[in-house]
Write an enzyme that holds these catalytic residues in place. Structure first.
Site, mmCIF file in Angstrom:
data_model
loop_
_atom_site.group_PDB
_atom_site.id
_atom_site.type_symbol
_atom_site.label_atom_id
_atom_site.label_comp_id
_atom_site.label_asym_id
_atom_site.label_seq_id
_atom_site.Cartn_x
_atom_site.Cartn_y
_atom_site.Cartn_z
ATOM 1 N N ARG A 1 0.874 -1.191 0.000
ATOM 2 C CA ARG A 1 0.000 0.000 0.000
ATOM 3 C C ARG A 1 0.895 1.219 0.000
ATOM 4 N NH1 ARG A 1 -5.080 1.885 3.734
ATOM 5 N NH2 ARG A 1 -6.043 0.437 2.294
ATOM 6 N N ASP B 1 -17.002 8.080 -1.113
ATOM 7 C CA ASP B 1 -15.709 7.923 -0.441
ATOM 8 C C ASP B 1 -15.392 9.272 0.212
ATOM 9 O OD1 ASP B 1 -13.154 7.093 0.341
ATOM 10 O OD2 ASP B 1 -12.291 7.158 -1.685
ATOM 11 N N ARG C 1 -14.009 -7.502 2.926
ATOM 12 C CA ARG C 1 -12.609 -7.265 2.562
ATOM 13 C C ARG C 1 -11.774 -8.518 2.871
ATOM 14 N NH1 ARG C 1 -10.389 -2.470 2.344
ATOM 15 N NH2 ARG C 1 -8.913 -3.656 1.103
ATOM 16 N N HIS D 1 -7.601 0.872 -6.114
ATOM 17 C CA HIS D 1 -7.807 0.126 -4.859
ATOM 18 C C HIS D 1 -8.543 -1.180 -5.195
ATOM 19 C CE1 HIS D 1 -8.027 -0.730 -0.746
ATOM 20 N NE2 HIS D 1 -8.863 0.186 -0.320
HETATM 21 N N1 NVA Z 1 -9.737 7.400 -1.205
HETATM 22 C C1 NVA Z 1 -9.396 6.933 0.115
HETATM 23 C C2 NVA Z 1 -9.687 5.473 0.231
HETATM 24 C C3 NVA Z 1 -9.408 4.910 1.601
HETATM 25 C C4 NVA Z 1 -9.695 3.443 1.683
HETATM 26 C C5 NVA Z 1 -7.945 7.240 0.398
HETATM 27 O O1 NVA Z 1 -7.099 7.007 -0.476
HETATM 28 O O2 NVA Z 1 -7.645 7.713 1.507
HETATM 29 N N1 CP Z 2 -11.202 0.641 2.900
HETATM 30 C C1 CP Z 2 -9.908 0.582 3.283
HETATM 31 O O1 CP Z 2 -9.002 0.336 2.500
HETATM 32 O O2 CP Z 2 -9.716 0.785 4.615
HETATM 33 P P1 CP Z 2 -8.310 0.914 5.342
HETATM 34 O O3 CP Z 2 -7.683 2.210 4.865
HETATM 35 O O4 CP Z 2 -8.639 0.931 6.811
HETATM 36 O O5 CP Z 2 -7.452 -0.260 4.967
#
Ligand code: NVA
Ligand code: CP
Length: 330
Positions: A109, A232, A318, A136
């Site tokens: 990530r 989101d 998830r 994602h």
């Molecule tokens: N768009 C958000 C998704 C988090 C799961 C981010 O990148 O913070």
């Molecule tokens: N939805 C998601 O990716 O959550 P986290 O950022 O907590 O992993």
């Protein structure tokens, strides 16, 4: 699992997979979920290990990878944003080759999609994208499973996405809907639509699956009679704090509230990848409240807590869907 058709593949973005491969992973996740609830043990990867690299914070993705890996009998190593040499003292290319010697898979990530692509290029083991700025993909499998569990199918489902559609979740959702023949409407100011090249690619995919992609700046036109409402956060991880003011101004008309849910189909559900700013229960939520007077942002607490909201089932999924990609690709 030895012999799975996807064994050895990387999971970097849904664009790399056929519609059949994507729906196959969703169905595999549904089977693994049912079997786990029946008490079946899936320790098929005893003795194997996966490295989990997180250059951004996480609750769901990290926990999902850890629980899924442990359920499969695997060991895990979590590398946090500060404790490893990655990127600072050691290149991605060297990191890929070091970790390939010790692990059977690598989750990453972080920031640009090109980083996870480079990691995969130099790693000898499957690499899994746990979120980049652009995509994602593991989130999408959970969303597809949640929609399929609720409606029984994916093809033909009408989904409206409101808010910042040019970041990881919006981009990936456009690919996921195109690949599975769903009718996606993006309701957002034009500058928050996904970039043109990706839009064209997804429109071509949708034309071959029976799906469609529509863009509007009007939240009510965009959500009329749809089956799924999705949003989101307005500011994503890694973006500077200075963008909050503009985002609040631009995206407040796209907040998911009761009026939006009432405008959707009678049986419509609400999804959100989480985390969400729907009350003052978070540090950032309180800071924004003190500065701009908002008590809720992309979704109202009323919608978030309503019976139409399936966000916690989605969060559980998830884990089951990440287990499916590990099971198939390791
Ligand atoms: N768009 C958000 C998704 C988090 C799961 C981010 O990148 O913070
Ligand atoms: N939805 C998601 O990716 O959550 P986290 O950022 O907590 O992993």
């Amino acid at each position: 699992m030895k012999g799975h058709p996807l064994q050895g593949r990387d999971f970097l973005k849904l664009l790399d997979f056929t519609p059949q491969e994507i729906t196959g992973l969703v169905d595999l996740a549904a089977d693994l979920k049912r079997e786990k609830k029946e008490g079946k043990v899936h320790r098929v990867f005893e003795g194997k290990n996966i490295a989990l690299i997180f250059e951004k914070t996480s609750t769901r993705t990290r926990c999902a990878f850890e629980v899924a890996a442990h359920d499969l009998g695997m060991g895990t190593t979590y590398l946090n944003p500060t404790d490893s040499q990655i990127g600072k003292k050691e290149s991605i290319r060297d990191t890929a080759r070091v970790l390939s010697g010790m692990y059977d898979g690598i989750e990453y990530r972080g920031f640009g999609q090109e980083i996870v692509e480079e990691l995969a290029k130099y790693a000898d083991v499957p690499v899994f994208n746990g979120l980049t700025n652009e995509f994602h993909p593991t989130q999408m499998l959970a969303d597809l499973l949640t929609i399929k569990e609720h409606f029984g199918h994916l093809s033909g489902i009408r989904l409206a996405y409101l808010g910042d559609a040019r970041y990881n979740t919006g981009n990936s959702l456009m690919v996921a809907c195109a690949k599975t023949g769903m009718a996606l409407t993006i309701a957002a100011p034009r500058k928050y639509w996904p970039e043109e090249a990706l839009r064209r690619t997804c429109e071509e995919i949708a034309a071959s699956t029976g799906g469609s992609i529509t863009f509007t700046e009007d939240p009510l036109t965009g959500t009329h009679d749809v089956d799924v409402i999705y949003t989101d956060v307005w500011v994503s991880m890694g973006e500077p704090d200075q963008v909050w003011e503009e985002r609040i101004r631009d995206l407040s008309p796209y907040r998911v509230d009761k009026k939006i849910m009432d405008n959707a189909g009678k049986e419509a559900i609400f999804l959100h990848c989480l985390p969400s700013f729907h009350d003052l229960g978070t540090g950032i939520g309180r800071e924004i409240h003190d500065k701009y007077g908002l008590t809720e942002m992309e979704v109202t607490d009323e919608v978030f807590e309503s019976s139409q909201s399936l966000v916690f089932a989605e969060a559980e999924n998830r884990m089951h869907t990440i287990k499916a990609i590990l099971y198939a690709m390791i």
